[in-house]
Design a protein around this motif. Sequence first.
Motif, PDB file in Angstrom:
ATOM      1  N   LEU A 220       0.857  -1.179   0.000  1.00 55.22           N
ATOM      2  CA  LEU A 220       0.000   0.000   0.000  1.00 55.22           C
ATOM      3  C   LEU A 220       0.895   1.231   0.000  1.00 55.22           C
ATOM      4  N   PHE A 221       0.732   2.065  -0.998  1.00 53.40           N
ATOM      5  CA  PHE A 221       1.566   3.256  -1.160  1.00 53.40           C
ATOM      6  C   PHE A 221       0.663   4.477  -1.226  1.00 53.40           C
ATOM      7  N   ARG A 222       1.097   5.561  -0.568  1.00 57.95           N
ATOM      8  CA  ARG A 222       0.336   6.810  -0.597  1.00 57.95           C
ATOM      9  C   ARG A 222       1.230   7.920  -1.129  1.00 57.95           C
ATOM     10  N   SER A 223       0.727   8.682  -2.087  1.00 59.66           N
ATOM     11  CA  SER A 223       1.401   9.862  -2.612  1.00 59.66           C
ATOM     12  C   SER A 223       0.467  11.039  -2.365  1.00 59.66           C
ATOM     13  N   ASN A 224       0.826  11.879  -1.397  1.00 59.55           N
ATOM     14  CA  ASN A 224      -0.059  12.940  -0.917  1.00 59.55           C
ATOM     15  C   ASN A 224      -1.345  12.297  -0.417  1.00 59.55           C
ATOM     16  N   ARG A 225      -2.455  12.458  -1.113  1.00 60.36           N
ATOM     17  CA  ARG A 225      -3.732  11.871  -0.688  1.00 60.36           C
ATOM     18  C   ARG A 225      -4.203  10.767  -1.642  1.00 60.36           C
ATOM     19  N   ASP A 226      -3.362  10.376  -2.594  1.00 62.16           N
ATOM     20  CA  ASP A 226      -3.691   9.301  -3.530  1.00 62.16           C
ATOM     21  C   ASP A 226      -3.148   7.979  -3.001  1.00 62.16           C
ATOM     22  N   PHE A 227      -3.982   6.933  -3.061  1.00 61.47           N
ATOM     23  CA  PHE A 227      -3.597   5.610  -2.580  1.00 61.47           C
ATOM     24  C   PHE A 227      -3.433   4.645  -3.747  1.00 61.47           C
ATOM     25  N   TYR A 228      -2.401   3.796  -3.634  1.00 63.07           N
ATOM     26  CA  TYR A 228      -2.079   2.799  -4.652  1.00 63.07           C
ATOM     27  C   TYR A 228      -1.880   1.457  -3.958  1.00 63.07           C
ATOM     28  N   ILE A 229      -2.382   0.406  -4.581  1.00 63.22           N
ATOM     29  CA  ILE A 229      -2.117  -0.950  -4.107  1.00 63.22           C
ATOM     30  C   ILE A 229      -1.407  -1.675  -5.234  1.00 63.22           C
TER      31      ILE A 229
END
Length: 75
Positions: free
Chosen positions: A2-11
């Motif tokens: 689980l990765f977060r860039s600012n307020r965007d989440f990526y799995i």
Amino acid sequence: MLFRSNRDFYINDKYVATAKTHSLKGEPLTPSSEGVLGKGQYYVFTPHKDSFDSRYEKMGWVNQEQVVGVAYPIW
């Protein structure tokens, strides 16, 4: 992962959602953590933009012991 860039989440490098800055009542919302979920941990998410889910620190990741049922769409 689980990765977060600012307020965007990526799995696993796939975009899944963006966390809002405030709730519908105007309360500030803090994004949850990023990292590797452990065995028996879940990132709970719905695609609705106003959903209160694992995107937010107050909800966070859900442990298997906290799951009391499973919902299935019927239509």
